[in-house]
Each structure stands twice: as C-alpha cells, then as structure tokens.
Design an enzyme around this catalytic site. Structure first.
Site, short mmCIF file in Angstrom:
data_model
loop_
_atom_site.label_atom_id
_atom_site.label_comp_id
_atom_site.label_asym_id
_atom_site.label_seq_id
_atom_site.Cartn_x
_atom_site.Cartn_y
_atom_site.Cartn_z
N CYS A 42 -10.63 6.33 10.00
CA CYS A 42 -9.18 6.18 10.10
C CYS A 42 -8.75 5.67 11.48
CB CYS A 42 -8.50 7.51 9.79
SG CYS A 42 -6.72 7.41 9.90
N CYS A 47 -7.18 3.15 8.94
CA CYS A 47 -5.70 3.27 8.88
C CYS A 47 -4.98 2.83 10.15
CB CYS A 47 -5.29 4.73 8.63
SG CYS A 47 -6.45 5.72 7.72
N LYS A 50 -5.51 -0.90 11.18
CA LYS A 50 -4.93 -1.65 10.05
C LYS A 50 -3.41 -1.70 10.16
CE LYS A 50 -3.31 0.30 6.83
NZ LYS A 50 -3.99 0.94 5.75
N TYR A 180 -6.67 -1.05 -2.38
CA TYR A 180 -5.93 -0.90 -1.13
C TYR A 180 -6.34 -1.96 -0.09
CZ TYR A 180 -4.73 4.02 -2.30
OH TYR A 180 -4.26 5.15 -2.87
N GLU A 184 -4.04 -5.00 1.30
CA GLU A 184 -3.48 -4.88 2.66
C GLU A 184 -3.94 -6.03 3.55
OE1 GLU A 184 -2.76 -0.07 2.78
OE2 GLU A 184 -4.53 -0.83 3.77
N HIS A 438 24.88 5.62 2.49
CA HIS A 438 25.20 4.21 2.36
C HIS A 438 25.41 3.55 3.71
CE1 HIS A 438 26.69 0.75 0.18
NE2 HIS A 438 27.72 0.68 1.00
N GLU A 443 19.22 4.89 -1.10
CA GLU A 443 20.32 5.57 -1.81
C GLU A 443 20.19 5.38 -3.32
OE1 GLU A 443 24.36 4.05 -1.28
OE2 GLU A 443 23.53 2.15 -0.55
P1 NDP Z 1 -10.63 0.63 -4.05
O1 NDP Z 1 -11.52 1.54 -4.78
O2 NDP Z 1 -9.22 0.97 -3.84
O3 NDP Z 1 -10.65 -0.79 -4.78
C1 NDP Z 1 -11.84 -1.48 -5.00
C2 NDP Z 1 -11.51 -2.74 -5.77
O4 NDP Z 1 -12.64 -3.57 -5.86
C3 NDP Z 1 -11.04 -2.45 -7.18
O5 NDP Z 1 -9.97 -3.30 -7.46
C4 NDP Z 1 -12.26 -2.81 -8.03
O6 NDP Z 1 -11.94 -3.31 -9.28
C5 NDP Z 1 -12.90 -3.91 -7.22
N1 NDP Z 1 -14.34 -3.98 -7.39
C6 NDP Z 1 -15.24 -2.96 -7.39
N2 NDP Z 1 -16.49 -3.43 -7.52
C7 NDP Z 1 -16.39 -4.78 -7.62
C8 NDP Z 1 -17.33 -5.81 -7.76
N3 NDP Z 1 -18.64 -5.57 -7.83
N4 NDP Z 1 -16.87 -7.09 -7.81
C9 NDP Z 1 -15.56 -7.35 -7.74
N5 NDP Z 1 -14.62 -6.42 -7.59
C10 NDP Z 1 -15.03 -5.13 -7.53
O7 NDP Z 1 -11.40 0.33 -2.70
P2 NDP Z 1 -10.94 -0.24 -1.30
O8 NDP Z 1 -12.17 -0.86 -0.75
O9 NDP Z 1 -9.73 -1.08 -1.44
O10 NDP Z 1 -10.56 1.07 -0.49
C11 NDP Z 1 -11.47 2.16 -0.43
C12 NDP Z 1 -10.73 3.46 -0.31
O11 NDP Z 1 -10.19 3.56 0.97
C13 NDP Z 1 -9.55 3.58 -1.26
O12 NDP Z 1 -9.91 4.12 -2.49
C14 NDP Z 1 -8.62 4.49 -0.51
O13 NDP Z 1 -8.90 5.81 -0.87
C15 NDP Z 1 -8.96 4.25 0.94
N6 NDP Z 1 -7.91 3.45 1.59
C16 NDP Z 1 -6.63 3.90 1.63
C17 NDP Z 1 -5.64 3.17 2.24
C18 NDP Z 1 -4.25 3.67 2.26
O14 NDP Z 1 -4.04 4.85 2.02
N7 NDP Z 1 -3.25 2.83 2.50
C19 NDP Z 1 -5.93 1.87 2.86
C20 NDP Z 1 -7.30 1.47 2.74
C21 NDP Z 1 -8.24 2.25 2.14
P3 NDP Z 1 -11.35 -2.40 -10.45
O15 NDP Z 1 -9.87 -2.23 -10.11
O16 NDP Z 1 -11.53 -3.21 -11.67
O17 NDP Z 1 -12.11 -1.14 -10.45
#
Ligand code: NDP
Length: 454
Positions: A42, A47, A50, A180, A184, A438, A443
């Site tokens: 983080c 976080c 980022k 995410y 982002e 407002h 709101e």
């Molecule tokens: P996520 O699990 O959120 O998303 C992973 C994405 O990659 C999904 O859309 C998934 O598809 C896709 N995917 C998985 N495997 C493959 C593959 N082999 N080929 C192509 N696409 C694939 O992971 P992130 O890496 O975005 O983030 C990891 C974690 O970090 C999050 O779960 C979150 O908990 C945390 N995080 C939180 C943030 C916040 O609170 N703002 C910011 C950044 C990270 P599908 O949808 O089909 O499964």
C-alpha cells in the site's frame, strides 16, 4: 522464556505493522522481518503512490476545464514525468520513515531480512543466516502482481510494481485486465497523455460491481480517449525494432511502447516454508485461516492479502487489530467483513458499498432501485461531458438501503459517509428525512423519490 519472541511477524505491510505495534504495546516481545521496505504494498508500491499518480493525471483535465471558467493559457503546457516520480519517491521515503519510527517507539524489533519458516516455532532469517524461535507466528507477507506466464513473451510486460518507476513516460501503452489496477492505471496514463489501450477478456469491466457502474465506466473511458478492447486476451508479445507487438486472440495486433499486466495478484508464499511449518494453502497459494486468523498450524496465524479474503489495506489493518485483541489482550474480537466500502480511482472515481442490484435480486427477488444520472454543475461551464450516477438498492418491504453505488467526482469520499448509514441498516425513508445540502452532487442521495423502471 522458552522462545526468543512471544510473536514473530513476517511482513511489514499494513496488517503486519498494525499487529506488531499493538502486540508489542502489551509488553510482549515482538520481532518483525521485512525483506523489502517497511510499509508494504500500500505505502511503497500501491494505494499511496497510485493516488499521487491519479492526482497528477487529473490536473491535465483540470487545466482544460478551467478555460470554461475564464482561465486563459499563454504558451505551451508541459508535464515532467521524472519530477512526479522524484516527488512521489520523496514522500514514500518520508512515510517509510514514519512507519519505522512508530514501530521502534512501540518496541518492535525490526529485522531487515527475508524470513522463512523452518517449523511451527522456528523462523530462519535469510539475510542474517540464523534462526529465531517464537511462541506465535503471524504471516502477513501480502501478494505480488502476476503475469500470464503461459503467454510467449510475457516477460516483456511490466506490472504495477514497475509502473511507479518507468524510466520515461511512454507514448503508447497496452494494459491487460479489467479490475482495479488495469482501470486505475489506464486512466492515470491516459490523463498524462499516453495513448492507452485496455484489453479485457470479458464483456464488462469490474464484473463484480453493479452493472450500471460498469456501463458508465465504459462511457467515461471513451470520453478520456482510452481504447477498450473486450472479449479477447493476449496470445503473444514480441519486441521488434524498439517497440512491443501484442498479438490478440481475436487476430489483431497492437504496437506499443509498454505492455502492462494488471491481471491480478497472488499470495507471496513461494519458498516461505509453509509446508515445513504445517500451514495449509489453497491451490492459489492463499493461506487458509479460520475466523480468528489461525492457520492449520495452531500457533501460526495469517492475515491480509496472503489469505486472499478481501484484499484491501483497511481490512488487513482491522484483521491485525482483531488478531492482537484476541491473542494478546484477552478480548476475543472477530473481523466484520460486512458492508466494506470500496473505491476504484478511475476518473471519475467509483465508490460502492453493500449489495449490487444483481446480488440483491438474487437474495430477495424484487428490489427497489433509485437512480440519479446527471451532469455535475462543475462540468457544465467546462463543457466536459462527464456525468455522475448515484444508485440506491432498497429492500421493498423493510425499506432498508442494501447498497449504494456511485460513479462521479468525489465518489470515494462520498461513499465513506454513506457506508456508515448502509452498515447501520438505515432505511430509504431515513435517507429522505435528511435535508439536502445544496448545491452538491451528493444531495441526490436524499432527493431520489421515483423508483427506476427497468
Ligand atoms: P483484480 O482481481 O481486481 O482484476 C484482475 C483482472 O484481470 C480481472 O478483470 C480478470 O478478469 C483479469 N484476468 C485475470 N487473469 C487474466 C488472464 N490470464 N488474462 C487476461 N485477463 C485476466 O486484480 P487487480 O490486479 O486489478 O488488483 C488486485 C487486487 O488489488 C484487487 O483485487 C484489489 O483487492 C486490490 N486493489 C485495490 C485497489 C483499490 O482499492 N482501489 C486498487 C488496486 C488494487 P475477470 O474479470 O474475467 O476475472
């Protein structure tokens, strides 16, 4: 004492740091090993940096919008990537220092080395080539971004870890993923002027979020010039004449400067000695724990991303508190995973809490939906097409607000306050009883009278 430490913590991220400090403050002897920098994902490569990049990215749009308010720009505007990276690094150094100082003040012994388990009570400190023993051990090693290693040339792509230190701002970027991190960073780099393409394997981004948020997000991506390619994946990456070529399963090829894997994170358990210590994992590598954060080995606990429950910093911190209260303060405390607010720092951001419409329909059959979709006042003079959507999911009989979903400026800030109401079980009538403030966008939360017709 039978052991060197009452508690030995592996990993100084959000969860490990909070647990070590609290336990140490009880007078227990606590050791904490960290192979990288104190602060964890983080603070060091997640976080915090980022969010700084999100702010940097948003300024570009703010300059454009300002013209509708009478601001006139003379001459060229420029963006200095290295200055942003240096300033960000300076702030991360400062935070890292604060974390270290707080640990020291709490009396935690910080060991800057990789640590691996040898058995249920013994930890080997790799950098110091010695063993230490502990009564209880807490695994809080977090996770690490993954690449799809089955794809030829996957190593040519970066992950979020490297994105914070790119030697220069690329002209073009292709990102894989639909969660995410992919979203982002797509907005961050597009806002900084990078020609950005997002490749997602499914039909709609953020598939676990309310569908209306995903739909609006797709629209906002288009407004920001992000090219979204859905329902396909990378099949091969190659490097030729100084550029990367991404081959897609749909037959297309994309030429780019940087390829970015944002396809998830996996628990960082490789070589950690879990088997030797009798700690069981799921096939994904996630450490299995019960609701007291205890692993299959009675004196070993785990929390945070390594358990892959809800991978968010505030959750890891709360888990650390619950662990310390239960195991060292004789105050059994269970982590409450209900109604955790979530944000995606897209541009505009998303804030969400509680049930999506689909989840609520699945559980209760019929539900009442209230939606307000409007153009925030700020964007009118700026001639910015960005819209805001606020949605409430309400139980038709009890009138309880089951979920709230927002995409629009300040959604993350707004949802933190709404989460208090949703978690407290307040009704739609109680929302409506509150006088509006407002003129604000928020709101709308207390002004929605008509049910949405699907
Ligand atoms: P996520 O699990 O959120 O998303 C992973 C994405 O990659 C999904 O859309 C998934 O598809 C896709 N995917 C998985 N495997 C493959 C593959 N082999 N080929 C192509 N696409 C694939 O992971 P992130 O890496 O975005 O983030 C990891 C974690 O970090 C999050 O779960 C979150 O908990 C945390 N995080 C939180 C943030 C916040 O609170 N703002 C910011 C950044 C990270 P599908 O949808 O089909 O499964």
């Amino acid at each position: 004492m039978k052991y060197d430490y009452d508690l030995f913590v592996i990993g100084a991220g959000s969860g490990g740091v909070r647990a070590s400090r609290l336990v140490s403050q009880t007078g227990a002897k606590v050791g904490l090993a960290e192979e990288s920098r104190v602060g964890g994902t983080c603070v060091i490569r997640g976080c915090v940096p980022k969010k700084m990049f999100v702010y940097a990215s948003e300024f570009g749009r703010a300059f454009d919008d300002a013209q509708g308010y009478g601001w006139v720009q003379h001459g060229e505007r420029d963006f200095n990537w290295q200055l942003l990276v240096d300033n960000k690094d300076r702030e991360i150094d400062r935070l890292n220092g604060i974390y270290l100082t707080n640990l020291e003040k709490a009396g935690v012994e910080v060991l800057h080395t990789r640590a691996v388990l040898k058995d249920a009570h013994t930890v080997h400190l790799v950098g110091e080539d010695r063993d230490v023993t502990a009564d209880k051990i807490l695994i809080a090693v977090g996770g690490t971004p993954v690449r799809d290693t089955s794809i030829e040339g996957n190593e040519l792509g970066i992950t979020s870890a490297e994105a914070f230190h790119l030697p220069e701002l690329p002209k073009r970027m292709v990102i894989a993923g639909g969660g995410y991190i992919a979203i982002e960073f797509a907005f961050i780099f597009a806002g900084l002027g990078v020609e950005t393409t997002l490749v997602y394997r499914g039909p709609r981004l953020l598939k676990y979020f309310d569908e209306d948020l995903s739909k609006q997000l797709h629209v906002e991506m288009e407004h920001k010039g992000i090219r979204l390619i859905t329902e396909t994946i990378f099949t091969k990456i190659e490097e030729r004449e100084g550029e990367k070529i991404v081959h897609l399963a749909n037959g297309d090829t994309l030429h780019t400067d940087v390829v970015f894997w944002a396809i998830g994170r996996s628990p960082k358990v490789d070589g950690l000695g879990l088997k030797e210590a009798g700690v069981q994992t799921r096939p994904s590598g996630a450490v299995i724990t019960d609701d007291e954060h205890r692993t299959s080995q009675e004196n070993i606990f785990a929390l945070g991303d390594v358990t892959d429950k809800v991978n968010l910093t505030p959750v890891a911190i709360r888990e650390g508190v619950a662990f310390a209260e239960t195991q060292f303060k004789n105050n059994p405390t269970k982590m409450d995973y209900d109604c955790i607010p979530k944000a995606v720092f897209s541009q505009p951001p998303i804030g969400t809490v509680g049930m999506t419409e689909a989840e609520a329909r699945k559980e209760f059959g019929e539900v009442d939906i209230y939606k307000s979709d409007f153009r925030p006042m700020k964007h009118v003079l700026a001639n910015n097409p960005e819209r805001m959507l606020i949605k409430l999911v309400v139980h038709p009989e009890t009138d309880r607000v089951l979920g709230c979903h927002i995409i629009g400026d300040d959604a993350a800030e707004i949802i933190q306050a709404v989460a208090i109401a949703v978690k407290a079980g307040l009704t739609k009538a109680q929302f409506d009883n509150t006088v509006a403030l407002h003129p604000t966008a928020a709101e709308e939360l207390v002004l929605m009278r008509e049910k949405a017709v699907n």
